[in-house]
Design an enzyme around this catalytic site. Structure first.
Site, short mmCIF file in Angstrom:
data_model
loop_
_atom_site.label_atom_id
_atom_site.label_comp_id
_atom_site.label_asym_id
_atom_site.label_seq_id
_atom_site.Cartn_x
_atom_site.Cartn_y
_atom_site.Cartn_z
N ARG A 171 22.03 92.02 -4.12
CA ARG A 171 20.61 92.31 -3.80
C ARG A 171 20.19 93.70 -4.26
O ARG A 171 19.38 94.36 -3.62
CB ARG A 171 20.33 92.19 -2.30
CG ARG A 171 20.35 90.81 -1.65
CD ARG A 171 19.38 89.83 -2.26
NE ARG A 171 20.07 89.14 -3.35
CZ ARG A 171 20.96 88.15 -3.17
NH1 ARG A 171 21.22 87.71 -1.99
NH2 ARG A 171 21.52 87.58 -4.19
N SER A 249 14.88 86.24 3.78
CA SER A 249 15.81 86.94 4.67
C SER A 249 15.32 88.36 4.88
O SER A 249 15.07 89.08 3.92
CB SER A 249 17.21 86.99 4.05
OG SER A 249 17.69 85.69 3.87
N GLU A 354 15.83 93.80 3.63
CA GLU A 354 15.86 93.38 2.22
C GLU A 354 14.52 93.63 1.52
O GLU A 354 14.50 94.10 0.39
CB GLU A 354 16.25 91.91 2.14
CG GLU A 354 16.39 91.41 0.72
CD GLU A 354 16.71 89.92 0.66
OE1 GLU A 354 17.74 89.50 1.21
OE2 GLU A 354 15.92 89.18 0.05
C1 LIG Z 1 10.60 81.73 1.91
C2 LIG Z 1 11.31 82.77 1.06
C3 LIG Z 1 12.60 82.55 0.61
C4 LIG Z 1 13.27 83.50 -0.17
N1 LIG Z 1 14.54 83.24 -0.59
C5 LIG Z 1 15.20 84.15 -1.35
C6 LIG Z 1 16.54 83.89 -1.80
O1 LIG Z 1 17.11 82.82 -1.54
N2 LIG Z 1 17.16 84.84 -2.54
C7 LIG Z 1 16.55 86.01 -2.87
O2 LIG Z 1 17.18 86.84 -3.55
N3 LIG Z 1 15.29 86.29 -2.47
C8 LIG Z 1 14.59 85.39 -1.72
N4 LIG Z 1 13.32 85.66 -1.29
C9 LIG Z 1 12.69 86.95 -1.64
C10 LIG Z 1 11.74 86.87 -2.86
O3 LIG Z 1 11.30 85.58 -3.09
C11 LIG Z 1 12.38 87.41 -4.14
O4 LIG Z 1 12.82 88.72 -3.95
C12 LIG Z 1 11.42 87.38 -5.32
O5 LIG Z 1 12.11 87.70 -6.51
C13 LIG Z 1 10.24 88.32 -5.18
O6 LIG Z 1 9.32 88.03 -6.23
P1 LIG Z 1 7.79 88.40 -6.13
O7 LIG Z 1 7.19 88.12 -7.46
O8 LIG Z 1 7.17 87.73 -4.96
O9 LIG Z 1 7.88 89.98 -5.87
P2 LIG Z 1 6.86 90.86 -5.03
O10 LIG Z 1 7.05 90.58 -3.59
O11 LIG Z 1 5.49 90.76 -5.59
O12 LIG Z 1 7.45 92.31 -5.35
C14 LIG Z 1 8.73 92.68 -4.85
C15 LIG Z 1 9.11 94.05 -5.42
O13 LIG Z 1 9.27 93.94 -6.82
C16 LIG Z 1 8.36 94.81 -7.50
N5 LIG Z 1 7.91 94.10 -8.69
C17 LIG Z 1 7.32 92.87 -8.76
N6 LIG Z 1 7.08 92.57 -10.05
C18 LIG Z 1 7.51 93.62 -10.79
C19 LIG Z 1 7.52 93.91 -12.19
N7 LIG Z 1 7.06 93.05 -13.11
N8 LIG Z 1 8.03 95.10 -12.58
C20 LIG Z 1 8.53 95.99 -11.69
N9 LIG Z 1 8.52 95.77 -10.35
C21 LIG Z 1 8.03 94.60 -9.93
C22 LIG Z 1 7.26 95.07 -6.51
O14 LIG Z 1 6.61 96.31 -6.78
C23 LIG Z 1 8.03 95.10 -5.21
O15 LIG Z 1 8.67 96.35 -5.05
C24 LIG Z 1 12.62 84.72 -0.50
C25 LIG Z 1 11.32 84.96 -0.03
C26 LIG Z 1 10.67 84.00 0.74
C27 LIG Z 1 9.27 84.25 1.22
#
Ligand SMILES: Cc1cc2nc3c(=O)[nH]c(=O)nc-3n(C[C@H](O)[C@H](O)[C@H](O)COP(=O)(O)OP(=O)(O)OC[C@H]3O[C@@H](n4cnc5c(N)ncnc54)[C@H](O)[C@@H]3O)c2cc1C
Length: 362
Positions: A171, A249, A354
């Site tokens: 992570r 998580s 996380e």
């Molecule tokens: C129901 C649920 C289940 C999940 N299950 C998992 C799982 O099984 N495993 C896991 O690892 N995670 C899980 N997650 C967490 C999440 O889905 C992941 O971390 C995902 O990759 C976040 O993507 P996002 O586009 O929503 O990021 P955001 O929430 O929009 O951003 C997260 C972070 O990344 C940065 N960011 C986003 N895009 C960029 C970019 N292009 N360049 C630089 N920085 C950027 C943002 O500034 C922020 O700091 C889960 C979340 C939910 C709600």
């Protein structure tokens, strides 16, 4: 301000509408950007003006303050997927940061490309997957990622980072360790066109598939099994399921030095009885990963704990904190701190959140 930004200027939309927790106040400015050039212009303009900047994509891994964010929020909405066969027979996919991760996984599985099937059902964008080295059910993106195209905001330079330069860990990555420094424009993956999964590493998934750990299965079956397991835990976004209004998580599984793990295991035995063995996965020669969910449950926090109309632990998964409708970020952080303090008092282990905190800190 570049014309691309001016034309997409939006009013003070609460960021709660853009986060899976449905929490967070407004930003000063919110813009949605669908090309790399406009994204680079927007970032450079904000940096030039000394304006705080938040990149937001799927909003599934952020905890935004009730007061919102006192700067510009740039929504990454770039699109594009290109595939090419590599000399070794694998398929290289170059994918824009704003592409939806699970749509990409679904397309890979449909095309018989192996390597990401266990990462089915994870919300959010492709560009965010390297940030925390997204992982689930024994796979993580670091296994198949071969390059990340990114802007280094400190040096003002574009880089193609190879896997080793991303410093991937559980992570974590170079991007997560240095928050805000990198703007991910796209990621490249190398996938096997075999239609058969990577060896299944996760016992629960193997059992669901009816195979042994280490065996393989058709990628479509793996995706279906992972989605079914995830739905049972409220880990696939579903507007009809309040247990999915979360950031996934909330705490990472603690990684402890071996001697700290031994002290913790002794304390657990004293508290819960000699048979209470905490889960232990060796991750390095002298480090052990244990289960945050185990700690939270044994510290007395049960599923559903909290405010049934506000913030509460998911009724399906101990690790997810959910917003049952009328929650606030303040309430969420208060519950998270109560849980972390309870675990620390009971077992001497420090839980680490996380998701990324925006406009406030842990
Ligand atoms: C129901 C649920 C289940 C999940 N299950 C998992 C799982 O099984 N495993 C896991 O690892 N995670 C899980 N997650 C967490 C999440 O889905 C992941 O971390 C995902 O990759 C976040 O993507 P996002 O586009 O929503 O990021 P955001 O929430 O929009 O951003 C997260 C972070 O990344 C940065 N960011 C986003 N895009 C960029 C970019 N292009 N360049 C630089 N920085 C950027 C943002 O500034 C922020 O700091 C889960 C979340 C939910 C709600």
């Amino acid at each position: 301000m570049p014309p691309a930004l001016a034309s997409s200027r939006m009013s003070a939309t609460p960021l709660s509408e853009l986060t899976t927790l449905r929490l967070g106040g407004p930003a000063v400015l919110l813009v949605s950007i669908d090309s790399d050039d406009a994204l680079l212009d927007a970032v450079r303009a904000a940096d030039g003006d000394g304006e705080p900047l938040l990149l937001l994509a799927g909003g599934s891994n952020v905890v935004v303050a009730d007061a919102g964010f006192s700067g510009t929020v740039v929504r990454v909405a770039t699109r594009g997927v290109e595939g090419v066969r590599m000399a070794d027979g694998r398929i290289r996919l170059d994918v824009a940061a704003g592409e939806d991760w699970d749509a990409l996984v679904a397309a890979c599985v449909a095309d018989g490309l192996a390597g990401v099937e266990a990462l089915s059902g994870i919300p959010g964008s492709v560009g965010a997957t390297p940030i925390q080295n997204v992982g689930a059910y024994g796979q993580e993106v670091a296994d198949v990622l071969i390059a990340v195209r990114a802007l280094d905001r400190v040096r003002g330079e574009l880089h193609d980072l190879e896997t080793e330069e991303c410093l991937f860990d559980y992570r974590s990555s170079v991007f997560k360790r240095d928050p805000g420094r990198w703007v991910v424009l796209g990621a490249s993956f190398a996938l096997e066109p075999t239609g058969i999964s990577e060896p299944i590493r996760y016992a629960e998934l193997a059992a669901r598939l009816g195979v042994e750990v280490g065996e393989r299965a058709p990628v479509g079956e793996v995706r279906d099994a992972v989605l079914a397991l995830r739905r049972g835990k409220g880990m696939v976004l579903d507007p009809a399921d309040p247990d999915t209004v979360s950031a996934g998580s909330f705490f990472t599984n603690p990684v402890l030095r071996a001697r700290d793990f031994d002290a913790f295991a002794q304390r657990a035995a004293q508290r819960l009885g000699a048979d209470a063995r905490p889960p232990a996965w060796p991750v390095e020669p002298r480090a052990v990963k244990t289960s945050a969910a185990w700690l939270i449950e044994r510290a007395g926090f049960h599923r559903g704990y909290g405010n049934p109309s506000g913030i509460a632990i998911s009724t399906k998964h101990t690790l997810a904190l959910t917003n049952r409708g009328a929650g606030t970020t303040t309430e969420l952080v208060a519950l998270a701190r109560e849980i972390a303090a309870g675990v620390h008092e009971a077992f001497g282990v420090q839980l680490v959140p996380e998701p990324v905190f925006v406009g406030h800190s842990w």
